[in-house]
Design an enzyme around this catalytic site. Structure first.
Site, mmCIF file in Angstrom:
data_model
loop_
_atom_site.group_PDB
_atom_site.id
_atom_site.type_symbol
_atom_site.label_atom_id
_atom_site.label_comp_id
_atom_site.label_asym_id
_atom_site.label_seq_id
_atom_site.Cartn_x
_atom_site.Cartn_y
_atom_site.Cartn_z
ATOM 1 N N ASP A 97 0.867 -1.172 0.000
ATOM 2 C CA ASP A 97 0.000 0.000 0.000
ATOM 3 C C ASP A 97 0.911 1.230 0.000
ATOM 4 O O ASP A 97 1.650 1.465 0.961
ATOM 5 C CB ASP A 97 -0.871 -0.034 1.272
ATOM 6 C CG ASP A 97 -2.171 0.702 1.113
ATOM 7 O OD1 ASP A 97 -2.151 1.831 0.592
ATOM 8 O OD2 ASP A 97 -3.218 0.166 1.542
ATOM 9 N N ASP A 199 -2.843 4.831 -2.271
ATOM 10 C CA ASP A 199 -3.817 5.489 -1.402
ATOM 11 C C ASP A 199 -4.237 6.853 -1.977
ATOM 12 O O ASP A 199 -3.385 7.618 -2.456
ATOM 13 C CB ASP A 199 -3.160 5.691 -0.023
ATOM 14 C CG ASP A 199 -4.147 6.134 1.043
ATOM 15 O OD1 ASP A 199 -5.061 5.349 1.359
ATOM 16 O OD2 ASP A 199 -3.994 7.258 1.558
ATOM 17 N N GLU A 263 -6.552 3.976 -5.586
ATOM 18 C CA GLU A 263 -7.758 4.214 -4.791
ATOM 19 C C GLU A 263 -8.334 5.560 -5.214
ATOM 20 O O GLU A 263 -7.717 6.609 -4.998
ATOM 21 C CB GLU A 263 -7.450 4.245 -3.292
ATOM 22 C CG GLU A 263 -8.742 4.334 -2.476
ATOM 23 C CD GLU A 263 -8.629 5.036 -1.127
ATOM 24 O OE1 GLU A 263 -9.540 4.872 -0.309
ATOM 25 O OE2 GLU A 263 -7.639 5.753 -0.895
ATOM 26 N N HIS A 324 -11.457 -1.774 4.065
ATOM 27 C CA HIS A 324 -11.265 -1.443 5.478
ATOM 28 C C HIS A 324 -11.892 -0.104 5.866
ATOM 29 O O HIS A 324 -11.730 0.329 7.010
ATOM 30 C CB HIS A 324 -9.766 -1.425 5.783
ATOM 31 C CG HIS A 324 -9.052 -0.385 4.984
ATOM 32 N ND1 HIS A 324 -8.953 -0.432 3.605
ATOM 33 C CD2 HIS A 324 -8.430 0.754 5.346
ATOM 34 C CE1 HIS A 324 -8.307 0.627 3.165
ATOM 35 N NE2 HIS A 324 -7.974 1.371 4.208
ATOM 36 N N ASP A 325 -12.544 0.554 4.932
ATOM 37 C CA ASP A 325 -13.157 1.858 5.207
ATOM 38 C C ASP A 325 -14.679 1.839 5.190
ATOM 39 O O ASP A 325 -15.304 2.818 5.611
ATOM 40 C CB ASP A 325 -12.703 2.886 4.150
ATOM 41 C CG ASP A 325 -11.214 3.187 4.228
ATOM 42 O OD1 ASP A 325 -10.660 3.172 5.348
ATOM 43 O OD2 ASP A 325 -10.618 3.455 3.165
HETATM 44 C C1 NOJ Z 1 -7.716 5.971 2.398
HETATM 45 C C2 NOJ Z 1 -7.519 4.791 3.275
HETATM 46 O O1 NOJ Z 1 -8.168 3.687 2.705
HETATM 47 C C3 NOJ Z 1 -8.040 5.147 4.637
HETATM 48 O O2 NOJ Z 1 -8.080 4.035 5.488
HETATM 49 C C4 NOJ Z 1 -7.176 6.235 5.193
HETATM 50 O O3 NOJ Z 1 -7.697 6.672 6.428
HETATM 51 C C5 NOJ Z 1 -7.101 7.429 4.240
HETATM 52 N N1 NOJ Z 1 -6.889 7.029 2.889
HETATM 53 C C6 NOJ Z 1 -5.968 8.320 4.604
HETATM 54 O O4 NOJ Z 1 -4.754 7.710 4.234
#
Ligand code: NOJ
Length: 522
Positions: A97, A199, A263, A324-325
């Site tokens: 990542d 990210d 992402e 994970h979000d």
């Molecule tokens: C996206 C990530 O998936 C998330 O978990 C993170 O908090 C934010 N970017 C900041 O890096």
């Protein structure tokens, strides 16, 4: 000939929660290595591991203090090399990542940058003078709520942070910073990693003049403070594309089909730009439509159609059901429909990404207030935006702490771990795990599923049906998105999988049933 990242499936490991090897209640690299055979048995082709780099863990690793090392909580560089070799020995690819938009405020670069206005690294971050009234330079809001600007009394300027104040944004307009970050990619590629998930790629460049963002007319406070404005000037700037193209050139300079996944949460039209228009950019801009979709046949058909049509020539599709979000699929659509969703994910055209735990039907776990960890929840409590519920430990078996750790897990296990775990489901042909294994096996066996064309057959009421075709091979997938039986005429041929098991009835889909069907050649 399709590459591995086109025909294969990706599995996301959240390293804190996968497997602990040293009893501190936090997962680690040796733990992941010990569980690789689960991924082999599942039938995925690659694992993407959320950040493992040294970090104060203000945002659980998305605040990186050293891009070229491993946090001691997760292990050592040596452990990583071993994990990589062990994965490769099993035919698994490993993706890391990459967090290029921001570092940790504990990164030596930021410490230098904030030391004085004339420090050589001052411009590696985004520093601005206050507005005339002394307040923040503009109205930009952090994704975690509140102003995105933090006052620094020592040097009398504000710095910008799209996330926590412990995550200052890097200034990608600075060539030295840009070169240093490109070297980070090389560092890991040289070590043998097969690619990166990048990210918040669309955040990386901001408007050079920092104008105010426009207010969001649809804003309601329960959406979270970040939605009060539209991120028009703080994200998705044209200059980001040259940076993504440079990353791609670096990846392409290595042998063995290294892959870049971006992402990006943007409307489909804008998402497509990240495949690259002037030059290739990321191989797979993450397609999050299923993560946000209403569970309705017509709606799903429309979004699949919109996505397929928007793809640029040569652009390979991909699908994501969880990460994970965001809330887990089993909690969004219920346990029975989560099986149908698994079938959809693994039979659509394009690379699927599976979130750890979804293969055993894990649901969101309610976190007692005194155990909340996620800064997202702590900063804007009670809105349901916290991400701890989807980051709980993987239940492996019915021994103490579900085989995850010998210590106290950093987040609680779900209430059903003693029965919902990998060992229990591994021996049960009717389990979610058996369904995932079956579907992934079918993708490997049938080119129509892995790389075939897609054609919608029906989207009526609760029925969504489509066809995948490759050469003479024709597979029909029919999904009942409701609990009531629905008429559906399957063609002549063989049932390859049903979410309900047993023998599907002719002329009807049972409630919550999805069927994969191999049509007899005409
Ligand atoms: C996206 C990530 O998936 C998330 O978990 C993170 O908090 C934010 N970017 C900041 O890096």
């Amino acid at each position: 000939m399709a590459t591995w990242w086109q025909s294969g499936a990706i599995y996301q490991v959240y390293p804190r929660s996968f497997q602990d090897s040293d009893g501190d209640g936090i997962g680690d690299l040796k733990g992941i290595e010990a569980r690789l055979d689960h991924l082999v048995a599942l039938g995925v082709d690659a694992l993407w591991i959320s950040p493992i780099f040294p970090s104060p863990m203000a945002d659980f690793g998305y605040d990186v203090a050293d891009y070229c090392d491993v946090d001691p909580r997760f292990g050592t560089l040596g452990d990583f090399d071993e994990l990589l070799a062990a994965a490769h020995a099993r035919g698994l690819k490993v993706l890391l990542d990459f967090v290029p938009n921001h570092s940790s405020s504990a990164h030596p670069w930021f410490r230098e940058s904030r030391a004085s206005r004339d420090n050589p690294k001052r411009d590696w971050y985004i520093w601005r003078d206050p507005a005339p009234d002394g307040g923040p330079p503009n109205n930009w809001i952090s994704d975690f709520g509140g102003s995105a600007w933090e006052w620094d009394a020592v040097t009398g300027q504000y710095y910008y942070h799209a996330f926590l104040k412990e995550q200052p944004d890097l200034n990608w307009r600075n060539p030295a910073l840009r070169a240093a970050m490109m070297d980070v990619l090389r560092f890991w590629f040289d070590r043998g990693v097969d690619g990166f998930r990048i990210d918040v790629l669309w955040h990386m460049v901001k408007h050079a003049q920092f104008p105010d963002n426009p207010p969001n007319p649809a804003y309601r406070p329960e959406m979270g403070g970040m939605h009060a404005v539209l991120q028009l000037h703080s994200t998705d700037q044209p200059e980001v594309h040259a940076i993504a193209a440079e990353m791609r050139r670096i990846a392409d300079g290595y042998d063995g089909d290294r892959v870049l996944i971006g992402e990006i949460y943007l409307p489909v039209e804008r998402l497509m730009h990240y495949y690259g228009r002037e030059a290739p950019e990321v191989h797979l801009p993450f397609n999050f439509q299923l993560i946000e979709a209403t569970w309705d046949a017509r709606h799903l058909a429309a979004l699949i159609d919109e996505y397929e049509r928007a793809l640029p020539p040569g652009g390979w599709p991909n699908w994501v059901l969880g990460n994970h979000d965001r809330p887990r699929i089993a909690s969004r659509v219920g346990e029975r429909q989560a099986r149908v969703a698994a079938m959809l994910l693994l039979t659509l055209r394009g690379t699927p990404t599976i979130y750890y735990g979804d293969e055993i039907g894990l649901a969101d776990v309610a976190i007692p207030r005194d155990r909340v960890q996620d800064p997202r929840e702590l900063r804007e409590p009670g809105l349901g935006l916290g991400r701890d519920p989807v980051r709980t430990p993987m239940p492996w078996n019915d021994s103490e702490h579900a085989g995850f750790t010998s210590g106290e897990p950093w987040l609680p296990l779900g209430p059903d771990w003693s029965t919902r775990n990998v060992a229990a489901q591994g021996g049960d042909e009717a389990s979610m795990l058996a369904l995932y294994r079956r579907l992934l096996h079918l993708r490997r066996k049938h080119a129509a599923l892995a790389v075939g064309d897609f054609r919608l057959i029906e989207a009526e009421g609760d029925v969504l049906a489509f066809e995948r075709r490759h050469g003479d091979e024709r597979i029909v997938v029919a999904l009942n998105l409701g609990a009531e039986p629905q008429p559906f005429a399957l063609p002549e041929g063989d049932v390859l999988a049903s979410t309900r098991g047993g023998t599907p009835k002719s002329g009807v889909l049972r409630g919550d049933e999805g069927v994969v069907f191999l049509a007899r050649p005409a």
